[in-house]
Motif scaffolding. Sequence first.
Motif, PDB file in Angstrom:
ATOM      1  N   ILE A 101      88.993  61.005  62.342  1.00  9.28           N
ATOM      2  CA  ILE A 101      88.819  59.625  61.888  1.00  9.28           C
ATOM      3  C   ILE A 101      87.776  58.984  62.790  1.00  9.28           C
ATOM      4  O   ILE A 101      87.888  59.037  64.019  1.00  9.28           O
ATOM      5  CB  ILE A 101      90.153  58.853  61.937  1.00  9.28           C
ATOM      6  N   LYS A 103      85.074  55.539  63.443  1.00  8.97           N
ATOM      7  CA  LYS A 103      84.888  54.111  63.229  1.00  8.97           C
ATOM      8  C   LYS A 103      83.398  53.884  63.020  1.00  8.97           C
ATOM      9  O   LYS A 103      82.578  54.358  63.811  1.00  8.97           O
ATOM     10  CB  LYS A 103      85.369  53.364  64.472  1.00  8.97           C
ATOM     11  N   TYR A 136      83.967  46.596  60.663  1.00 11.35           N
ATOM     12  CA  TYR A 136      84.231  48.000  60.968  1.00 11.35           C
ATOM     13  C   TYR A 136      85.013  48.653  59.834  1.00 11.35           C
ATOM     14  O   TYR A 136      85.893  48.049  59.234  1.00 11.35           O
ATOM     15  CB  TYR A 136      85.022  48.126  62.276  1.00 11.35           C
ATOM     16  N   TYR A 138      87.101  52.344  58.976  1.00  7.83           N
ATOM     17  CA  TYR A 138      87.674  53.569  59.529  1.00  7.83           C
ATOM     18  C   TYR A 138      87.636  54.620  58.434  1.00  7.83           C
ATOM     19  O   TYR A 138      88.143  54.407  57.335  1.00  7.83           O
ATOM     20  CB  TYR A 138      89.093  53.312  60.022  1.00  7.83           C
TER      21      TYR A 138
END
Length: 169
Positions: A101, A103, A136, A138
Amino acid sequence: MERAESSVGSRYLYAVMVYFFLWIVLTYPFSIHEWEAGTVIAFLGALLTYKQLSVSGMKNVMRLGVLLFWYLPVFTWEMIKANLHVASIVLNPKMPIKPGIVKIKTNLKSPVARVWLANSITLTPGTLSLDIDGQYLYIHWITVKAKDVEGASREIAGSFEKILEAMFK
């Protein structure tokens, strides 16, 4: 008085053009019967809705349509590249994946533009948008190529972001 009548005529004409354009884009195959039906529906639809439309709003719709012709080829190209990448991973006996994952940061100001970006990323094989938190996003990435925010942003969202910024200014 003439100006008000001109505005009504302009709104009606813009509505007819947009509805007919949408009809043609959304129907396949192209035949004379489709064009005839589209013409009738465009005129009737415009007659029912032109009062709710503004000329400046219709210009924005037209601009959005033009920009979609810029967005769709880029999206299609990114989709083809991602499909080939995922296919090569699946066909490789060693399954060279490095999931994670990451960002990413977007410069998109509009919440709608951020959702378009997230959906574009999700629709591209090998990536899945998990959350939007302000500027942002994810992203679950099947093969992490960059762990830093700037590098991941460039790799994942770079091709979409400029177009979406222009579309949602």
